[in-house]
Write a protein that holds these residues in place. Structure first.
Motif, PDB file in Angstrom:
ATOM      1  N   THR A   1       0.814  -1.221   0.000  1.00  0.00           N
ATOM      2  CA  THR A   1       0.000   0.000   0.000  1.00  0.00           C
ATOM      3  C   THR A   1       0.844   1.266   0.000  1.00  0.00           C
ATOM      4  O   THR A   1       0.373   2.316  -0.424  1.00  0.00           O
TER       5      THR A   1
ATOM      6  N   TYR B   1      -7.425  -2.374  -1.105  1.00  0.00           N
ATOM      7  CA  TYR B   1      -8.648  -1.566  -1.043  1.00  0.00           C
ATOM      8  C   TYR B   1      -9.765  -2.147  -1.902  1.00  0.00           C
ATOM      9  O   TYR B   1     -10.919  -1.732  -1.784  1.00  0.00           O
TER      10      TYR B   1
ATOM     11  N   SER C   1     -12.702  -3.238   0.092  1.00  0.00           N
ATOM     12  CA  SER C   1     -13.683  -2.202   0.433  1.00  0.00           C
ATOM     13  C   SER C   1     -14.734  -2.053  -0.658  1.00  0.00           C
ATOM     14  O   SER C   1     -15.910  -1.833  -0.374  1.00  0.00           O
TER      15      SER C   1
ATOM     16  N   ASN D   1     -11.168   4.054   6.774  1.00  0.00           N
ATOM     17  CA  ASN D   1     -11.054   5.011   5.687  1.00  0.00           C
ATOM     18  C   ASN D   1     -12.126   6.093   5.815  1.00  0.00           C
ATOM     19  O   ASN D   1     -11.835   7.292   5.718  1.00  0.00           O
TER      20      ASN D   1
END
Length: 196
Positions: free
Chosen positions: A53, A66, A69, A178
């Motif tokens: 990341t 991600y 997500s 986030n």
């Protein structure tokens, strides 16, 4: 109308929804290109997975941490739209979900949001997503949406929790963190995330 003809009509209808969804995703990609987003990573390659990341490859390729997500977005959109519009055809609900996700991808790649990520989160070097990554994010949301439509509710909830815990454990970030850090940044969370 026979059962076969009715089934064919439903399939044609779903195909139409999928075609409209594909056009919506293409329109989002065109808008992102018009905004000046890079079509692919500036490194010139396309990778299926990027696990690091804190690299310039993050959010530039097909999938990364991600991505989890965005799959959860699909779970959430399916669930919320089932609650408020369950009589609406699933294809129409999918289009609403694509519209929301595509709008987020466009908004997320504005200077305002990119700068907010840099200020409030651990993504200090974040430069926005490539168009490839944004389109992939939308497609992963679609996968999550269809999974939630077919799977038992308990399995979808367990998988969402698993994805959140896995991402928190591996990269110290996830959908919940986030959103928290974008809306109400906490120094303690930022310090914990930065201690990787």
């Amino acid at each position: 109308m026979s059962a076969t003809a009715s089934l064919t009509a439903k399939r044609l209808k779903l195909r139409h929804y999928l075609l409209i969804g594909a056009l919506m995703i293409a329109a989002a990609a065109a808008i992102l290109l018009w905004m000046g987003r890079n079509p692919i990573c500036t490194c010139g390659t396309i990778k299926l997975w990027v696990g690091e990341t804190n690299s310039s490859d993050n959010s530039q390729h097909i999938a990364d941490w991600y991505t989890l997500s965005h799959i959860i977005h699909g779970f959430l959109f399916y669930g919320l739209l089932w609650l408020v519009a369950r009589r609406t055809p699933i294809g129409a609900r999918l289009l609403i979900a694509i519209l929301i996700e595509a709008s987020w991808e466009i908004f997320e790649n504005t200077d305002m949001v990119i700068n907010r990520y840099r200020e409030a989160t651990i993504a200090l070097g974040y430069v926005g997503d490539s168009v490839l990554n944004s389109v992939s994010d939308i497609l992963f949301m679609v996968i999550g949406f269809f999974f939630a439509a077919r799977a038992p509710i308990w399995l979808t909830v367990v998988l969402a929790i698993f994805f959140e815990l896995l991402a928190a454990w591996v990269i110290r970030d996830n959908l919940t963190l986030n959103v928290l850090m974008l809306l109400y940044p906490l120094d303690a969370v930022k310090a914990w995330q930065g201690a990787m």
